[in-house]
Design an enzyme around this catalytic site. Structure first.
Site, PDB file in Angstrom:
ATOM      1  N   ASP A  57      -2.911  -4.259  -0.554  1.00 20.60           N
ATOM      2  CA  ASP A  57      -3.596  -5.724  -0.636  1.00 20.60           C
ATOM      3  C   ASP A  57      -5.281  -5.694  -1.297  1.00 20.60           C
ATOM      4  O   ASP A  57      -5.268  -7.204  -1.070  1.00 20.60           O
ATOM      5  CB  ASP A  57      -4.184  -5.191   0.880  1.00 20.60           C
ATOM      6  CG  ASP A  57      -2.634  -5.105   1.782  1.00 20.60           C
ATOM      7  OD1 ASP A  57      -1.359  -5.582   1.033  1.00 20.60           O
ATOM      8  OD2 ASP A  57      -2.949  -4.548   2.686  1.00 20.60           O
TER       9      ASP A  57
ATOM     10  N   VAL B  47      -6.794  15.282  -8.564  1.00 25.08           N
ATOM     11  CA  VAL B  47      -7.402  15.987  -6.953  1.00 25.08           C
ATOM     12  C   VAL B  47      -6.807  18.033  -7.536  1.00 25.08           C
ATOM     13  O   VAL B  47      -7.902  19.141  -7.818  1.00 25.08           O
ATOM     14  CB  VAL B  47      -7.578  16.057  -6.279  1.00 25.08           C
ATOM     15  CG1 VAL B  47      -8.150  16.520  -5.116  1.00 25.08           C
ATOM     16  CG2 VAL B  47      -8.333  14.482  -6.419  1.00 25.08           C
TER      17      VAL B  47
ATOM     18  N   GLU C  41       1.890 -13.622   2.625  1.00 28.08           N
ATOM     19  CA  GLU C  41       2.034 -13.292   4.256  1.00 28.08           C
ATOM     20  C   GLU C  41       1.079 -13.354   5.562  1.00 28.08           C
ATOM     21  O   GLU C  41       1.705 -13.724   6.606  1.00 28.08           O
ATOM     22  CB  GLU C  41       2.613 -11.719   4.500  1.00 28.08           C
ATOM     23  CG  GLU C  41       1.491 -10.623   4.212  1.00 28.08           C
ATOM     24  CD  GLU C  41       1.548  -9.156   4.203  1.00 28.08           C
ATOM     25  OE1 GLU C  41       3.569  -9.597   4.701  1.00 28.08           O
ATOM     26  OE2 GLU C  41       1.134  -8.251   4.246  1.00 28.08           O
TER      27      GLU C  41
ATOM     28  N   GLY D 136      -5.921   3.688   3.020  1.00 30.51           N
ATOM     29  CA  GLY D 136      -6.909   1.470   3.007  1.00 30.51           C
ATOM     30  C   GLY D 136      -7.975   1.883   3.281  1.00 30.51           C
ATOM     31  O   GLY D 136      -8.835   3.179   4.518  1.00 30.51           O
TER      32      GLY D 136
ATOM     33  N   THR E 141      -4.654   0.920  -1.604  1.00 27.48           N
ATOM     34  CA  THR E 141      -3.766  -0.310  -0.913  1.00 27.48           C
ATOM     35  C   THR E 141      -3.721  -1.247  -2.275  1.00 27.48           C
ATOM     36  O   THR E 141      -4.070  -1.511  -2.804  1.00 27.48           O
ATOM     37  CB  THR E 141      -4.644  -0.827   0.156  1.00 27.48           C
ATOM     38  OG1 THR E 141      -4.222  -1.736   0.870  1.00 27.48           O
ATOM     39  CG2 THR E 141      -6.015  -1.207  -0.136  1.00 27.48           C
TER      40      THR E 141
HETATM   41  O1  F6P Z   1      -1.113  -2.716   3.852  1.00 31.51           O
HETATM   42  C1  F6P Z   1      -0.179  -2.001   3.043  1.00 31.51           C
HETATM   43  C2  F6P Z   1       1.086  -3.450   3.440  1.00 31.51           C
HETATM   44  O2  F6P Z   1       2.373  -3.041   2.889  1.00 31.51           O
HETATM   45  C3  F6P Z   1       1.129  -4.710   4.009  1.00 31.51           C
HETATM   46  O3  F6P Z   1       1.147  -5.656   2.375  1.00 31.51           O
HETATM   47  C4  F6P Z   1       1.945  -5.044   4.638  1.00 31.51           C
HETATM   48  O4  F6P Z   1       1.860  -6.115   5.402  1.00 31.51           O
HETATM   49  C5  F6P Z   1       1.996  -3.846   5.468  1.00 31.51           C
HETATM   50  O5  F6P Z   1       1.661  -3.101   4.356  1.00 31.51           O
HETATM   51  C6  F6P Z   1       3.466  -3.891   5.889  1.00 31.51           C
HETATM   52  O6  F6P Z   1       3.680  -2.517   6.690  1.00 31.51           O
HETATM   53  P1  F6P Z   1       5.163  -1.712   6.782  1.00 31.51           P
HETATM   54  O7  F6P Z   1       5.422  -0.979   5.736  1.00 31.51           O
HETATM   55  O8  F6P Z   1       5.187  -0.934   7.608  1.00 31.51           O
HETATM   56  O9  F6P Z   1       5.998  -2.718   6.987  1.00 31.51           O
END
Ligand code: F6P
Length: 362
Positions: free
Chosen positions: A143, A25, A235, A116, A141
């Site tokens: 996820d 960017v 998870e 995200g 993300t």
């Molecule tokens: O959304 C990304 C993520 O890594 C998820 O997969 C996970 O549940 C969460 O963030 C973990 O968050 P933190 O770093 O706040 O523990």
């Protein structure tokens, strides 16, 4: 005529690929003779008075290392005032007003928000924050739970990280004739576990979207030709009547059935790792798309990757095409989510490979 002034920020959890997006960017802005600033710590930094910014127009950063994970702009500081703490204190209105004021003070023409589904949903829910400028969002993300795009920044590298992690675990698993229950990240979305599970040919992949039966899982493992392997557990899964970490729950069940096993938690290593070529190409494509969107005065849009091409869609389309869920951290906010759909080809491929993926689509 004054040249355009663009802001960039990274919000939500970090992942690999953010720095490549920032670099692309910034390069595009410099080519167009636009000024470009980075906002440190995402909306946390934007909230500060004055907002915390860095000038990116003149090679302030060492871009030779743009393939490294994390964000040179940082993603937020849990100690700061932010959306979560303001919502808890019932002061979301004041928080949003401050963000709006900062944007006006910075005299931005456009904001590139790399975030995200949570950050994108908040931008959609509170449009007053970015009113008066061109807001272009780039989905990132590990996820992969953002609707309307086939890839998000950081996902492929996270799958690679998990793959390499499991490759190593398998060596020690084989030496000790034991199974490893590996708990992946991903929140309520099973994409990460599914992709990494197929990549390493795991013996089982358990994801939130598919119901599984512990007895059938045990039977599947006992029928295996090996006495070691990996059970990939997302998870977001749960077992009725049990509490604790999902991998621990599954592990206890296996132990009770006489299957020697250990648990493994790769945790935030999934968000690290040198950015893979595919994530760098995605970053280049999203950045190019975002820069054109700014030139065309588009606003409240998100870049997407579909059928090998990049385009923008409205944040409204993003929000309404996903499945809405209450935001667990921000009272009153709704996020728009994507999940593993029942017709995802990887589910069929995993089954064909002999991987146990559960019983019934939820
Ligand atoms: O959304 C990304 C993520 O890594 C998820 O997969 C996970 O549940 C969460 O963030 C973990 O968050 P933190 O770093 O706040 O523990």
């Amino acid at each position: 005529m004054r040249s355009k002034k663009i802001g960039i920020m990274t919000t939500g959890g970090d992942c690999s690929g953010l720095n490549t997006v920032i670099q692309r960017v910034v390069d595009g802005c410099v080519q167009r003779k636009w000024n470009v600033i980075g906002i440190k710590d995402g909306t946390d930094g934007l909230y500060q008075n004055p907002p915390i910014t860095v000038d990116l127009s003149h090679e302030t950063f060492q871009f030779a290392s743009s393939h490294l994970a994390g964000s040179i702009l940082s993603n937020g500081n849990a100690g700061n005032t932010n959306f979560e703490s303001s919502a808890r204190a019932g002061k979301l209105g004041t928080f949003n007003k401050r963000l709006q004021k900062s944007i006006r003070e910075l005299e931005l023409d456009a904001m590139v928000l790399i975030g995200g589904n949570g950050s994108l949903s908040l931008a959609h829910l509170y449009p007053e924050i970015y009113s008066g400028l061109s807001l272009v969002c780039i989905p990132k993300t590990i996820d992969m739970d953002v609707p309307n795009t086939e890839r998000t920044i950081g996902f492929d590298t996270a799958v690679q990280q998990l793959t390499e992690y499991c490759d190593q675990l398998l060596l020690t698993a084989r030496s000790h004739h034991r199974w490893f229950v590996v708990q992946t990240m991903g929140r309520e979305c099973g994409q990460l576990a599914l992709h990494a599970g197929v990549a390493i040919a795991a013996d089982a992949i358990l994801i939130p979207e598919i119901k599984f039966d512990v007895d059938n899982l045990v039977k599947h493992i006992k029928q295996s030709k090996r006495d070691y392997g990996i059970i990939m557990v997302s998870e977001g899964i749960s077992i009725r009547g049990h509490s604790g970490k999902p991998a621990d729950m599954v592990s206890r069940k296996l132990t009770a059935a006489g299957i020697a096993n250990r648990t493994a938690f790769p945790e935030h290593i999934q968000r690290a790792g040198d950015t893979l070529a595919s994530d760098r190409i995605l970053a280049a494509g999203f950045a190019d798309c975002a820069l054109h969107a700014i030139e065309n005065n588009e606003t409240y849009v998100m870049t997407t990757f579909e059928n090998d091409d990049f385009k923008t869609i409205s944040l409204d389309d993003f929000f309404h095409s996903g499945k809405p869920e209450k935001d667990p951290k921000i009272l009153g906010a709704i996020t728009s989510n994507a999940y593993v759909e029942p017709d995802n080809p990887l589910l069929r491929i995993a089954t064909d490979m002999g991987i146990y993926i559960g019983e019934k689509k939820k």
